[in-house]
Design a protein around this motif. Structure first.
Motif, PDB file in Angstrom:
ATOM      1  N   GLU A 172       0.825  -1.205   0.000  1.00  0.00           N
ATOM      2  CA  GLU A 172       0.000   0.000   0.000  1.00  0.00           C
ATOM      3  C   GLU A 172       0.860   1.257   0.000  1.00  0.00           C
ATOM      4  O   GLU A 172       0.563   2.232  -0.710  1.00  0.00           O
ATOM      5  N   SER A 173       1.917   1.254   0.806  1.00  0.00           N
ATOM      6  CA  SER A 173       2.797   2.408   0.867  1.00  0.00           C
ATOM      7  C   SER A 173       3.467   2.653  -0.481  1.00  0.00           C
ATOM      8  O   SER A 173       3.439   3.776  -1.011  1.00  0.00           O
ATOM      9  N   ALA A 174       4.069   1.611  -1.053  1.00  0.00           N
ATOM     10  CA  ALA A 174       4.810   1.770  -2.304  1.00  0.00           C
ATOM     11  C   ALA A 174       3.895   2.163  -3.459  1.00  0.00           C
ATOM     12  O   ALA A 174       4.210   3.078  -4.235  1.00  0.00           O
ATOM     13  N   LEU A 175       2.753   1.489  -3.580  1.00  0.00           N
ATOM     14  CA  LEU A 175       1.852   1.774  -4.691  1.00  0.00           C
ATOM     15  C   LEU A 175       1.129   3.099  -4.497  1.00  0.00           C
ATOM     16  O   LEU A 175       0.861   3.830  -5.468  1.00  0.00           O
ATOM     17  N   GLY A 176       0.812   3.440  -3.248  1.00  0.00           N
ATOM     18  CA  GLY A 176       0.196   4.741  -2.981  1.00  0.00           C
ATOM     19  C   GLY A 176       1.121   5.882  -3.377  1.00  0.00           C
ATOM     20  O   GLY A 176       0.676   6.892  -3.956  1.00  0.00           O
ATOM     21  N   GLN A 177       2.412   5.750  -3.093  1.00  0.00           N
ATOM     22  CA  GLN A 177       3.379   6.776  -3.496  1.00  0.00           C
ATOM     23  C   GLN A 177       3.442   6.889  -5.017  1.00  0.00           C
ATOM     24  O   GLN A 177       3.458   8.002  -5.566  1.00  0.00           O
ATOM     25  N   GLU A 178       3.497   5.751  -5.705  1.00  0.00           N
ATOM     26  CA  GLU A 178       3.562   5.781  -7.175  1.00  0.00           C
ATOM     27  C   GLU A 178       2.305   6.409  -7.754  1.00  0.00           C
ATOM     28  O   GLU A 178       2.376   7.201  -8.713  1.00  0.00           O
ATOM     29  N   ALA A 179       1.149   6.064  -7.210  1.00  0.00           N
ATOM     30  CA  ALA A 179      -0.111   6.594  -7.744  1.00  0.00           C
ATOM     31  C   ALA A 179      -0.204   8.105  -7.551  1.00  0.00           C
ATOM     32  O   ALA A 179      -0.548   8.852  -8.485  1.00  0.00           O
ATOM     33  N   MET A 180       0.114   8.579  -6.351  1.00  0.00           N
ATOM     34  CA  MET A 180       0.039  10.023  -6.113  1.00  0.00           C
ATOM     35  C   MET A 180       1.042  10.780  -6.968  1.00  0.00           C
ATOM     36  O   MET A 180       0.718  11.833  -7.539  1.00  0.00           O
ATOM     37  N   ALA A 181       2.260  10.253  -7.090  1.00  0.00           N
ATOM     38  CA  ALA A 181       3.268  10.926  -7.912  1.00  0.00           C
ATOM     39  C   ALA A 181       2.830  10.987  -9.369  1.00  0.00           C
ATOM     40  O   ALA A 181       3.010  12.012 -10.047  1.00  0.00           O
ATOM     41  N   ALA A 182       2.263   9.896  -9.889  1.00  0.00           N
ATOM     42  CA  ALA A 182       1.815   9.877 -11.283  1.00  0.00           C
ATOM     43  C   ALA A 182       0.662  10.846 -11.500  1.00  0.00           C
ATOM     44  O   ALA A 182       0.609  11.549 -12.525  1.00  0.00           O
ATOM     45  N   LEU A 183      -0.253  10.909 -10.568  1.00  0.00           N
ATOM     46  CA  LEU A 183      -1.404  11.818 -10.714  1.00  0.00           C
ATOM     47  C   LEU A 183      -0.970  13.279 -10.597  1.00  0.00           C
ATOM     48  O   LEU A 183      -1.479  14.145 -11.327  1.00  0.00           O
ATOM     49  N   LEU A 184      -0.037  13.569  -9.707  1.00  0.00           N
ATOM     50  CA  LEU A 184       0.480  14.936  -9.616  1.00  0.00           C
ATOM     51  C   LEU A 184       1.206  15.321 -10.896  1.00  0.00           C
ATOM     52  O   LEU A 184       1.055  16.454 -11.391  1.00  0.00           O
ATOM     53  N   ALA A 185       1.977  14.390 -11.455  1.00  0.00           N
ATOM     54  CA  ALA A 185       2.694  14.681 -12.700  1.00  0.00           C
ATOM     55  C   ALA A 185       1.729  14.937 -13.845  1.00  0.00           C
ATOM     56  O   ALA A 185       2.020  15.738 -14.749  1.00  0.00           O
ATOM     57  N   ALA A 186       0.571  14.277 -13.816  1.00  0.00           N
ATOM     58  CA  ALA A 186      -0.428  14.457 -14.873  1.00  0.00           C
ATOM     59  C   ALA A 186      -1.364  15.634 -14.583  1.00  0.00           C
ATOM     60  O   ALA A 186      -2.257  15.931 -15.380  1.00  0.00           O
ATOM     61  N   GLY A 187      -1.182  16.305 -13.427  1.00  0.00           N
ATOM     62  CA  GLY A 187      -2.021  17.447 -13.084  1.00  0.00           C
ATOM     63  C   GLY A 187      -3.433  17.073 -12.683  1.00  0.00           C
ATOM     64  O   GLY A 187      -4.337  17.914 -12.722  1.00  0.00           O
ATOM     65  N   ARG A 188      -3.631  15.833 -12.250  1.00  0.00           N
ATOM     66  CA  ARG A 188      -4.981  15.351 -11.903  1.00  0.00           C
ATOM     67  C   ARG A 188      -5.144  15.395 -10.384  1.00  0.00           C
ATOM     68  O   ARG A 188      -5.042  14.400  -9.685  1.00  0.00           O
ATOM     69  N   LEU A 189      -5.374  16.595  -9.885  1.00  0.00           N
ATOM     70  CA  LEU A 189      -5.340  16.846  -8.449  1.00  0.00           C
ATOM     71  C   LEU A 189      -6.495  16.197  -7.699  1.00  0.00           C
ATOM     72  O   LEU A 189      -6.280  15.644  -6.608  1.00  0.00           O
ATOM     73  N   PRO A 190      -7.753  16.233  -8.190  1.00  0.00           N
ATOM     74  CA  PRO A 190      -8.838  15.575  -7.441  1.00  0.00           C
ATOM     75  C   PRO A 190      -8.578  14.081  -7.234  1.00  0.00           C
ATOM     76  O   PRO A 190      -8.860  13.540  -6.157  1.00  0.00           O
ATOM     77  N   GLN A 191      -8.030  13.417  -8.254  1.00  0.00           N
ATOM     78  CA  GLN A 191      -7.757  11.987  -8.112  1.00  0.00           C
ATOM     79  C   GLN A 191      -6.594  11.749  -7.145  1.00  0.00           C
ATOM     80  O   GLN A 191      -6.593  10.774  -6.392  1.00  0.00           O
ATOM     81  N   ALA A 192      -5.583  12.635  -7.170  1.00  0.00           N
ATOM     82  CA  ALA A 192      -4.496  12.515  -6.196  1.00  0.00           C
ATOM     83  C   ALA A 192      -5.035  12.685  -4.782  1.00  0.00           C
ATOM     84  O   ALA A 192      -4.657  11.954  -3.856  1.00  0.00           O
ATOM     85  N   ARG A 193      -5.954  13.630  -4.594  1.00  0.00           N
ATOM     86  CA  ARG A 193      -6.576  13.828  -3.284  1.00  0.00           C
ATOM     87  C   ARG A 193      -7.386  12.597  -2.884  1.00  0.00           C
ATOM     88  O   ARG A 193      -7.400  12.204  -1.705  1.00  0.00           O
ATOM     89  N   ALA A 194      -8.030  11.945  -3.860  1.00  0.00           N
ATOM     90  CA  ALA A 194      -8.808  10.737  -3.557  1.00  0.00           C
ATOM     91  C   ALA A 194      -7.912   9.598  -3.082  1.00  0.00           C
ATOM     92  O   ALA A 194      -8.279   8.841  -2.177  1.00  0.00           O
ATOM     93  N   VAL A 195      -6.738   9.467  -3.693  1.00  0.00           N
ATOM     94  CA  VAL A 195      -5.785   8.449  -3.216  1.00  0.00           C
ATOM     95  C   VAL A 195      -5.367   8.775  -1.792  1.00  0.00           C
ATOM     96  O   VAL A 195      -5.318   7.889  -0.923  1.00  0.00           O
ATOM     97  N   TRP A 196      -5.049  10.035  -1.538  1.00  0.00           N
ATOM     98  CA  TRP A 196      -4.665  10.450  -0.182  1.00  0.00           C
ATOM     99  C   TRP A 196      -5.764  10.079   0.820  1.00  0.00           C
ATOM    100  O   TRP A 196      -5.476   9.563   1.902  1.00  0.00           O
ATOM    101  N   ASP A 197      -7.011  10.330   0.449  1.00  0.00           N
ATOM    102  CA  ASP A 197      -8.125  10.062   1.361  1.00  0.00           C
ATOM    103  C   ASP A 197      -8.284   8.577   1.656  1.00  0.00           C
ATOM    104  O   ASP A 197      -8.836   8.208   2.710  1.00  0.00           O
ATOM    105  N   ARG A 198      -7.837   7.696   0.748  1.00  0.00           N
ATOM    106  CA  ARG A 198      -7.971   6.257   0.957  1.00  0.00           C
ATOM    107  C   ARG A 198      -6.810   5.664   1.752  1.00  0.00           C
ATOM    108  O   ARG A 198      -6.857   4.503   2.139  1.00  0.00           O
TER     109      ARG A 198
END
Length: 656
Positions: free
Chosen positions: A557-583
């Motif tokens: 969860e830690s490793a994949l959560g970091q990859e997901a948030m980094a990828a979403l931030l790089a793509a400028g998809r902030l609501p989805q990055a926030r959704a990962v954070w919330d989970r």
């Protein structure tokens, strides 16, 4: 007294290693010792060739070790103590066979930098590493993947009729076995280390070896070696040939006289005796020498600047003295790998011991006289001929089968010996060392079928060598087999086939996230940021729904959560990055990497003051990578204020 060998227990304040990262390391290692292509112009031909020879495409099949923290508690480490009238040697077989301490008994001096704590940091090729002592680096450029892993250890008859300690293991990046025989003759002030790397395969293999010794440093410490020139590497991805000892108005043989961390690979002239010494203001210290095969010599310094001092503090505890590293290797520099033919071996002998030389000459302005004083003192206490004779005597015992076992390493060597039917006299990899991680691969070898796990868990380690890939290709194509086959194909450079294998596995997989994550990495490295962000998000959502919590699940969860948030931030998809954070589980949100991601997310959402408050409240990145400048980069987006000292790990001058 006669040389004795005994088991002992070493107690240190220690941070836990935690769980390994269960996600396969598909990306090429982010190695700081890399060169821009133009930097090879003007190099000696053999050096340029070896720098370009077989660089790592990935760290597979090794797993990343990033689960450690920085909260320390007393912990016991199994150790082996070798002792005579002159030296007491403490070895840690559970931590790569590290020589933790080398005490000169008549004077009571510790000859090494002995770290008073065990604090992993992100310096090994696969993450966890710790500073201090003598380490045996093999595999590829960098600190070995065995830095915090157990190796086999046993007693073996020594050439003088006494006993020596054999350390051995199977190095998995290059699939090569190695051994280190530690031998302290009864009347010797020098510890001998007989080293051998063997290639049991028919194909040639790239070999890397650097024996790395941490030595105490202060303003009076000088490092001496038989060279008038060195290759300087200053973490700017360039090598330059410089004079020794003085360059740009500074005597670089004193570790604290430069500002930034740097490597100095000495240009030891052919035929010269290879040695390197670190001597204090009074002319006392440690010397290392070897037979001719181990001809490279290097000095690494942290420098006197803020970043280097911060790293030194990070690797131990406040109030502890600093260190420099004196190293010995198979090649001129650590950027090179040396070809070892199939069925052949490299072997040599090293010697470590105290050295005292005239301080007026050692610290004088005449470099030739300074290094001559050190070399003359070495010749007096350990002539070159004696080292060569000790090597020849040791070679007669290198194949001797070990006796009493002192420690057990991994089962990977036993698995490879079974599969390859290799003969490796002197380094037995017994079948009783096979464990849970090797079991499915043993079944694949015996039956042609990769068994399904008995319970729902993250996938175990993949094997990627050609013979394992062949077995996976002929095994029944269930989702788990397709997953491991894709990883092996990826390692071989067949990206298209790897993607096809993962896509086939996905169609029927009860657990989709491991395959989705592999496909997301493939999309990211192909430059498709949007598709990669989709893939990482889908993988994280699937993992979050399936996770049982604890151990490997939390690591995933830690490793994949970091990859997901980094990828979403790089793509400028902030609501989805926030959704990962919330989970994320609350405990994960407190990890340093997620605190940094939170700051980045807040800043991207326009909450710059809140992002800066994350820094002001304080956090740590236990896995901050050597040379990584993330903290400085994010801080610079939040404010024009100077970077706080606690976050200053910069290893090079700021670029304009």
């Amino acid at each position: 007294m006669a040389t004795t060998v005994r088991r002992a227990v070493l107690t240190l304040p220690a941070a836990p290693l935690g769980s390994d990262n269960p996600l396969p390391a598909l990306r090429a290692p982010d190695e700081v010792h890399a060169l821009d292509e133009r930097a090879r112009e003007g190099m000696p031909r053999d050096m340029a060739r070896q720098i370009g020879y077989e660089p790592l495409r990935s760290l597979l099949p090794v797993r990343i070790r990033d689960g450690y923290g920085r909260e320390r508690a007393e912990r016991e480490f199994e150790s082996i103590v070798i002792e005579n009238d002159h030296l007491r040697v403490t070895v840690l077989p559970g931590l790569g066979g590290r020589v933790h301490s080398l005490v000169h008994l008549p004077s009571g001096r510790e000859l090494l930098y002995r770290n008073p704590v065990f604090q992993p940091a992100n310096f090994a090729l696969n993450g966890a590493w710790f500073s201090g002592g003598i380490e045996w680096n093999t595999g590829a450029t960098g600190h070995t993947t065995l830095s915090c892993a157990p190796v086999h250890a046993a007693l073996v008859p020594a050439p003088d009729g006494g006993v020596m300690v054999r350390l051995w293991e199977w190095e998995r990046l290059r699939d090569l076995p190695f051994q280190v025989d530690l031998w302290l003759p009864e009347d010797s002030e020098f510890l001998y280390a007989g080293v051998r790397v063997r290639n049991p395969h028919e194909r040639p293999a790239p070999v890397y070896w650097w024996s790395n010794t941490a030595v105490p440093e202060d303003s009076g410490t000088r490092v001496l070696a038989p060279a008038d020139e060195a290759w300087h590497f200053g973490y700017e991805r360039a090598l330059r040939r410089i004079p020794v000892p003085e360059w740009e108005g500074v005597d670089r043989t004193y570790p604290l006289r430069g500002e930034y961390p740097a490597d100095y690979f000495y240009e030891v002239q052919g035929g010269a005796r290879p040695w390197i010494a670190a001597l204090d203001a009074a002319g006392h210290g440690l010397v290392q020498t070897s037979t001719a095969r181990l001809g490279g010599r290097k000095l690494f310094v942290w420098g006197a600047g803020d970043g280097g001092r911060r790293w030194q503090e990070w690797l131990t505890e406040p109030g502890t003295g600093g260190y420099a590293e004196i190293q010995a290797g198979l090649a001129r520099t650590q950027l090179e790998h040396v070809r070892l033919e199939g069925g052949a071996e490299f072997s040599w002998l090293e010697a470590y011991g105290p050295l005292s030389a005239d301080p007026a000459r050692v610290h004088g302005a005449d470099w030739a006289a300074a290094r001559g004083a050190a070399e003359g003192a070495l010749d007096d206490v350990l002539p070159r001929e004696r080292v060569d004779a000790a090597y020849e005597a040791w070679r007669g015992h290198a194949d001797t089968e070990p006796g009493e076992r002192l420690a057990q390493g991994s089962g990977w060597g036993a698995l490879e010996l079974l599969c390859g039917r290799f003969e490796l006299p002197g380094t037995p990899f017994a079948q009783d060392t096979l464990g849970e991680e090797q079991e499915p691969w043993l079944q694949l070898w015996r039956t042609g079928v990769l068994p399904a796990p008995r319970r729902v868990v993250p996938p175990g380690p993949s094997l990627v060598a050609a013979h394992w890939r062949d077995m996976l290709e002929t095994a029944p194509a269930d989702p788990l087999t397709e997953y491991h086959l894709g990883v092996a194909q990826w390692h071989a450079g067949d990206v298209a086939q790897a993607v096809r294998s993962w896509e086939r596995g996905l169609a029927l997989a009860p657990s989709r996230w491991p395959l989705l994550r592999c496909l997301a990495v493939a999309d990211a490295l192909a430059g498709d940021a949007e598709r990669a962000a989709d893939g990482f998000t889908a993988a994280f959502d699937d993992l979050a729904a399936e996770s049982r919590g604890g151990g490997p699940w939390a690591a995933a969860e830690s490793a994949l959560g970091q990859e997901a948030m980094a990828a979403l931030l790089a793509a400028g998809r902030l609501p989805q990055a926030r959704a990962v954070w919330d989970r994320l589980r609350p405990a994960l949100r407190e990890q340093g990497r997620f605190r940094l991601l939170a700051a980045r997310l807040l800043a991207a959402e326009g909450h710059v003051r809140a992002a800066r408050r994350v820094f002001e409240d304080g956090f740590e990145l236990p896995d901050l990578r050597e040379g990584e400048e993330t903290l400085a980069e994010v801080w610079s987006t939040l404010t024009d204020c100077p970077l706080p000292a606690r976050y200053d790990f910069r290893m090079r001058p700021a670029t304009s």
